[in-house]
Design a protein around this motif. Structure first.
Motif, PDB file in Angstrom:
ATOM      1  N   GLU A 140       0.490  -1.165  -0.208  1.00  0.00           N
ATOM      2  CA  GLU A 140       0.038  -0.219  -0.131  1.00  0.00           C
ATOM      3  C   GLU A 140       0.975   1.446  -0.187  1.00  0.00           C
ATOM      4  O   GLU A 140       1.916   1.166   1.320  1.00  0.00           O
ATOM      5  CB  GLU A 140      -0.752   0.160   1.001  1.00  0.00           C
ATOM      6  CG  GLU A 140      -1.835   1.161   1.104  1.00  0.00           C
ATOM      7  CD  GLU A 140      -2.974   0.869   2.418  1.00  0.00           C
ATOM      8  OE1 GLU A 140      -4.488   0.415   2.481  1.00  0.00           O
ATOM      9  OE2 GLU A 140      -2.079   0.875   4.063  1.00  0.00           O
ATOM     10  N   PHE A 141       0.174   2.352  -1.119  1.00  0.00           N
ATOM     11  CA  PHE A 141       1.507   3.503  -0.610  1.00  0.00           C
ATOM     12  C   PHE A 141       1.393   4.384   0.339  1.00  0.00           C
ATOM     13  O   PHE A 141      -0.049   3.984   0.509  1.00  0.00           O
ATOM     14  CB  PHE A 141       1.160   4.021  -2.166  1.00  0.00           C
ATOM     15  CG  PHE A 141       1.893   3.966  -3.509  1.00  0.00           C
ATOM     16  CD1 PHE A 141       3.077   4.309  -3.750  1.00  0.00           C
ATOM     17  CD2 PHE A 141       1.525   2.804  -4.224  1.00  0.00           C
ATOM     18  CE1 PHE A 141       3.901   3.716  -5.120  1.00  0.00           C
ATOM     19  CE2 PHE A 141       2.550   2.515  -4.935  1.00  0.00           C
ATOM     20  CZ  PHE A 141       3.486   3.684  -5.735  1.00  0.00           C
ATOM     21  N   MET A 142       2.002   4.876   1.320  1.00  0.00           N
ATOM     22  CA  MET A 142       2.203   5.305   2.404  1.00  0.00           C
ATOM     23  C   MET A 142       2.253   7.631   1.285  1.00  0.00           C
ATOM     24  O   MET A 142       2.541   7.753   0.333  1.00  0.00           O
ATOM     25  CB  MET A 142       2.971   5.577   2.476  1.00  0.00           C
ATOM     26  CG  MET A 142       3.548   4.247   3.550  1.00  0.00           C
ATOM     27  SD  MET A 142       4.833   3.878   3.935  1.00  0.00           S
ATOM     28  CE  MET A 142       5.805   3.348   2.516  1.00  0.00           C
ATOM     29  N   GLU A 143       1.382   7.829   2.052  1.00  0.00           N
ATOM     30  CA  GLU A 143       1.024   9.392   1.397  1.00  0.00           C
ATOM     31  C   GLU A 143       2.381  10.066   1.463  1.00  0.00           C
ATOM     32  O   GLU A 143       2.836  10.768   0.545  1.00  0.00           O
ATOM     33  CB  GLU A 143      -0.113   9.921   2.342  1.00  0.00           C
ATOM     34  CG  GLU A 143      -0.664  11.897   2.075  1.00  0.00           C
ATOM     35  CD  GLU A 143      -1.401  11.938   2.430  1.00  0.00           C
ATOM     36  OE1 GLU A 143      -1.799  13.923   2.308  1.00  0.00           O
ATOM     37  OE2 GLU A 143      -2.331  11.378   3.203  1.00  0.00           O
ATOM     38  N   LYS A 144       2.873   9.547   3.017  1.00  0.00           N
ATOM     39  CA  LYS A 144       4.417  10.685   2.908  1.00  0.00           C
ATOM     40  C   LYS A 144       6.063  10.141   3.121  1.00  0.00           C
ATOM     41  O   LYS A 144       5.714   9.030   3.881  1.00  0.00           O
ATOM     42  CB  LYS A 144       4.346  11.616   4.204  1.00  0.00           C
ATOM     43  CG  LYS A 144       5.185  12.788   3.969  1.00  0.00           C
ATOM     44  CD  LYS A 144       4.768  13.718   5.800  1.00  0.00           C
ATOM     45  CE  LYS A 144       6.231  14.363   5.804  1.00  0.00           C
ATOM     46  NZ  LYS A 144       5.971  15.726   6.925  1.00  0.00           N
ATOM     47  N   ARG A 145       6.677   9.552   2.632  1.00  0.00           N
ATOM     48  CA  ARG A 145       8.176   9.130   3.023  1.00  0.00           C
ATOM     49  C   ARG A 145       8.242   9.048   4.638  1.00  0.00           C
ATOM     50  O   ARG A 145       7.704  10.106   5.730  1.00  0.00           O
ATOM     51  CB  ARG A 145       9.093   9.499   2.247  1.00  0.00           C
ATOM     52  CG  ARG A 145      10.093   8.240   2.572  1.00  0.00           C
ATOM     53  CD  ARG A 145      11.195   8.268   3.414  1.00  0.00           C
ATOM     54  NE  ARG A 145      11.825   7.445   3.069  1.00  0.00           N
ATOM     55  CZ  ARG A 145      12.612   6.450   3.781  1.00  0.00           C
ATOM     56  NH1 ARG A 145      12.539   6.238   5.093  1.00  0.00           N
ATOM     57  NH2 ARG A 145      13.802   5.509   3.342  1.00  0.00           N
TER      58      ARG A 145
ATOM     59  N   ARG B  32       2.224  -1.811   4.807  1.00  0.00           N
ATOM     60  CA  ARG B  32       0.509  -1.992   5.130  1.00  0.00           C
ATOM     61  C   ARG B  32       1.201  -3.442   3.143  1.00  0.00           C
ATOM     62  O   ARG B  32       1.175  -2.802   2.330  1.00  0.00           O
ATOM     63  CB  ARG B  32      -0.181  -1.691   4.914  1.00  0.00           C
ATOM     64  CG  ARG B  32      -0.313  -1.425   5.864  1.00  0.00           C
ATOM     65  CD  ARG B  32      -2.280  -0.367   6.206  1.00  0.00           C
ATOM     66  NE  ARG B  32      -3.316  -0.163   4.905  1.00  0.00           N
ATOM     67  CZ  ARG B  32      -3.983  -1.169   6.046  1.00  0.00           C
ATOM     68  NH1 ARG B  32      -3.994  -1.944   7.100  1.00  0.00           N
ATOM     69  NH2 ARG B  32      -5.318  -1.793   5.412  1.00  0.00           N
ATOM     70  N   ILE B  33       0.891  -4.717   3.379  1.00  0.00           N
ATOM     71  CA  ILE B  33       1.195  -5.237   2.071  1.00  0.00           C
ATOM     72  C   ILE B  33      -0.048  -6.526   2.291  1.00  0.00           C
ATOM     73  O   ILE B  33      -1.061  -6.929   3.111  1.00  0.00           O
ATOM     74  CB  ILE B  33       1.932  -6.598   3.088  1.00  0.00           C
ATOM     75  CG1 ILE B  33       1.808  -7.051   4.054  1.00  0.00           C
ATOM     76  CG2 ILE B  33       3.857  -5.814   2.728  1.00  0.00           C
ATOM     77  CD1 ILE B  33       2.906  -8.716   4.236  1.00  0.00           C
ATOM     78  N   ARG B  34      -0.452  -7.412   1.132  1.00  0.00           N
ATOM     79  CA  ARG B  34      -1.242  -8.524   0.916  1.00  0.00           C
ATOM     80  C   ARG B  34      -0.285  -9.329  -0.068  1.00  0.00           C
ATOM     81  O   ARG B  34       0.029  -8.415  -0.928  1.00  0.00           O
ATOM     82  CB  ARG B  34      -2.473  -7.886   0.706  1.00  0.00           C
ATOM     83  CG  ARG B  34      -2.483  -7.197  -0.418  1.00  0.00           C
ATOM     84  CD  ARG B  34      -3.939  -6.901  -0.488  1.00  0.00           C
ATOM     85  NE  ARG B  34      -4.315  -6.216  -1.863  1.00  0.00           N
ATOM     86  CZ  ARG B  34      -4.870  -5.469  -2.804  1.00  0.00           C
ATOM     87  NH1 ARG B  34      -6.599  -5.456  -1.884  1.00  0.00           N
ATOM     88  NH2 ARG B  34      -5.284  -4.873  -3.708  1.00  0.00           N
TER      89      ARG B  34
END
Length: 563
Positions: A525-530, A549-551
Motif C-alpha cells: 500500500e502506498f504511503m502518502e508521505k515518506r 501494509r502488504i497483501r
C-alpha cells in the motif's frame, strides 16, 4: 539490528536492530555528560589546538563554549550542522570543522578534494586504525589478529563471485522461507515492520551461504547475530565518548559482555566448524577420502587457514571471522532494502515505477526459465537503479569514511591549507548525495535516475538523470568544476577507491533478489508521505514504528518455480 529493562537488556532488544543502540546511548548520556567537561579540557589542549581554532565550525561556534555546544548538538543535530557547513564552505571548496560527541573533531573534506586526498597511500592517510577506533576493536572484537590478517574478507571478492550461481539457488529458497515466516501470505492488508523484518530475512538468506541451511534457520542464532551487531556499534560509541582514563575500566566490562554474546553466536557454529576442520584435514591426508566439501564461507575460511599458522585453524577464530562477515553485511543490506521499500512506495503513485519494476522482474524471471542466477539478477537494471537511488536520497551516513593524517609532515590540500599529523578527516556523504550541483532535483526520489535512456525506453517512468537535467541546475562559480567530478565521487554509499566496500556487488545481488521477491509476490500500500528516519550522531535509521501494509498477490509466481 520482558520485564524490567537494564542497559544490557536494551542492547539485547528482541528486534535486533540499531534502535536498541539509540536506547543504550540515551541511557548512558547522563553519565557521559558528567564526565564530558574533563574530556573536553584534554581534547582542547591537544597539539592540534591551533589548527582547530583556525577553521570554522558550523552552529553556535562563536558563542560562549561554542565547541562544547557544537559537540553536544552533534548527538541529535549532525545533519543540520553538516548541511550548514557544506553550504557555507564545502560548496566553495573549503574545509570546515565538525566536532563529534564520540570521536572529537573532524575536518570535513569538500567533494572536489576527495580524490586527491583519499588517494594518498596508507602510510600517509590511515584508514585501518580509524575503523578500529570507531568500533573500539580492542574491546569489542578483542582478537585483533583477526583484523590484522583479515583473510576472511577475501571470501566476498574471490569465492563468492565464482560460485554465485549455485549459491543463489540457496538464497532464493531461504528468501521464500523467510518471507513466509515474517510476512506470511495475507489475502487482506496486513502491517509488517519495514526494517526488523528485512533484517531477519536478510540475516537468514545471507547465512544460508555463510554457514548452511541448518543453522541459518535457528532463531536463537539469528537473534544473537543481531545483538552482536548492536553490541559492537553501541560499545564503540560509549567507549569513544568517555575520558581516556575510564576507557580501560569500561572496556573491561565491554570485553566480558562481548565474550558472552560471541558465546551465544558461536554455540551452534563451533561443532559444525570442528567437524569440517577434521573432515577437510582428513581429505588432505587421504585424497581418496569420500567427502565433498560444502560451498559456504565456513569451508572457504577453513581452506584458506590451512596454509597458515596453526592458530588460524582454530574453530573459535574461524567462527569469529564469520561473525565479522555478518557484522559488515546484514545491517547495511537490510537498511538498503527497508529504505528502498519506503522510498518506492511513498508519495506519487502515478509515476508507474512500481509497475515497470514488477514487469522487469517477471520478464527476466521468465526469460531464465524461472531460475535466478548471476546473469539474471544482473539484468535487473531498473531495480538496480531503484536501490541506488534510495541509497542516495536516504543515505545511511550523514558523515562517513573517517581517516587520520599519518604523514609526519602533514598534508597540504587546495587553497594551501596544511593539515597536521594526527588530525582526522571525514566525508559529507549525505550532503554530496543531495547537492543540487551534482544531482538534478536531489531531494526527490526518482527510481530510474541511474538508468540509461535505452533502459527506460518504452517504460511508464522515463525520469533518468539525463532527463532530469533538462531542468536548469543552480549554478555558481564552482558548478563547472564540480561537473567534472568523477561519478564515483558523486555517489559514495560504498566508499570509493581502493577502500571501497569489498562486498558491495554481493550486497546489491542479495538486495535485488529480495526486492524482486517482494514485487512479484506482494502488493504494498502506498504511503502518502515518506516515513521519517531517526538520526543519531552521523547515522540515519528507520524508526521501529515504521510499518508497511502488504497483501499477497493472486498472481504470485516465484515460489512454485524452484521448490
Amino acid at each position: 539490528m520482558n520485564g524490567s529493562h537494564t542497559v544490557v537488556d536494551n542492547v539485547q532488544d528482541h528486534s535486533g536492530n540499531w534502535h536498541s543502540t539509540v536506547s543504550v546511548a540515551r541511557l548512558c548520556t547522563i553519565f557521559v555528560l558528567v564526565l564530558f567537561g574533563l574530556k573536553y579540557v584534554r581534547t582542547r589542549e591537544s597539539p592540534q589546538d591551533k589548527f582547530w581554532k583556525v577553521h570554522p565550525i558550523p552552529g553556535p561556534s562563536k558563542a560562549w563554549f561554542g565547541w562544547i555546544r557544537a559537540t553536544l548538538a552533534s548527538v541529535q543535530r549532525s545533519k543540520e550542522l553538516v548541511d550548514e557547513g557544506y553550504q557555507k564552505y564545502s560548496r566553495r571548496n573549503s574545509i570546515f570543522t565538525m566536532p563529534s560527541f564520540d570521536r572529537g573533531g573532524f575536518i570535513v573534506i569538500p567533494p572536489m578534494q576527495l580524490k586527491k586526498l583519499y588517494g594518498l597511500p596508507e602510510s600517509r592517510l590511515d584508514s585501518f586504525s580509524s575503523q578500529l577506533t570507531a568500533i573500539q576493536a580492542q574491546y569489542t572484537i578483542e582478537d585483533l589478529d583477526i583484523l590484522h590478517n583479515p583473510f576472511h574478507a577475501k571470501i566476498l571478492t574471490n569465492q563468492l563471485p565464482k560460485h554465485l550461481d549455485e549459491l543463489t539457488k540457496g538464497m532464493v529458497q531461504e528468501l521464500t522461507f523467510g518471507f513466509e515466516k515474517y510476512w506470511d501470505s495475507p489475502t487482506s492488508w496486513k502491517s509488517v515492520p519495514a526494517w526488523s523484518s528485512s533484517l531477519s530475512i536478510v540475516a537468514r538468506s545471507m547465512n544460508r551461504i555463510f554457514i548452511g541451511a541448518h543453522v541459518c534457520r535457528d532463531e536463537d542464532f539469528i537473534e544473537a547475530l543481531k545483538q552482536h551487531g548492536t553490541f559492537v556499534f553501541a560499545s564503540g560509541f560509549v567507549i569513544n565518548s568517555i575520558p581516556w582514563y575510564l576507557k580501560p575500566f569500561v572496556g573491561m566490562v565491554v570485553k566480558l559482555y562481548g565474550r558472552n554474546i560471541r558465546k551465544k553466536c558461536l554455540g551452534p557454529l563451533l561443532p559444525l566448524i570442528e567437524a569440517r576442520l577434521a573432515k577437510y584435514k582428513n581429505h588432505l591426508r587421504h585424497p581418496d577420502y569420500a567427502w565433498e566439501a560444502p560451498k559456504d564461507a565456513i569451508q572457504w575460511a577453513i581452506e584458506d587457514s590451512i596454509h597458515m599458522e596453526d592458530k588460524y585453524q582454530d574453530a573459535y577464530q574461524i567462527g569469529h571471522r564469520i561473525l565479522l562477515l555478518n557484522f559488515a553485511s546484514i545491517h547495511s543490506t537490510s537498511l538498503a532494502v527497508a529504505n528502498t521499500l519506503q522510498d518506492l512506495f511513498s508519495g506519487n503513485t502515478s509515476t508507474g515505477a512500481v509497475e515497470d519494476l514488477r514487469e522487469e522482474c517477471i520478464k527476466v524471471f521468465t526469460e531464465y526459465g524461472g531460475i535466478w542466477n548471476q546473469d539474471a539478477v544482473a539484468k535487473l537494471h531498473l531495480l538496480d537503479s531503484a536501490i541506488r537511488e534510495s541509497m542516495r536520497v536516504s543515505s545511511l551516513s550523514i558523515l562517513g569514511l573517517p581517516r587520520r593524517i599519518l604523514d609526519p609532515n602533514g598534508v597540504t590540500i587546495a587553497n594551501d591549507v596544511h593539515i597536521p599529523p594526527g588530525i582526522s578527516i571525514i566525508t559529507p556523504v549525505e550532503a554530496i548525495h543531495l547537492d543540487p550541483e551534482l544531482h538534478a532535483k536531489p531531494t526527490e526520489y526518482h527510481a530510474f535516475r541511474f538508468c540509461t535512456t535505452e533502459q527506460v525506453k518504452g517504460k511508464r517512468n522515463k525520469q533518468t538523470q539525463s532527463t532530469l537535467e533538462q531542468d536548469p541546475i543552480p549554478t555558481t562559480s564552482y558548478t563547472e568544476e564540480k561537473s567534472q567530478l568523477p561519478s564515483d565521487y558523486k555517489f559514495i554509499p560504498f566508499g570509493f577507491g581502493r577502500h571501497a566496500c569489498p562486498g558491495r556487488f554481493f550486497a546489491m545481488h542479495q538486495a535485488k533478489l529480495l526486492l524482486a521477491y517482494v514485487l512479484m509476490n506482494y502488493d504494498i500500500e502506498f504511503m502518502e508521505k515518506r516515513p521519517a528516519q531517526r538520526r543519531f550522531l552521523w547515522i540515519q535509521i528507520p524508526l521501529d514504528s515504521t510499518n508497511i501494509r502488504i497483501r499477497k498477490r493472486d498472481d504470485a509466481i516465484w515460489q512454485t518455480k524452484f521448490l
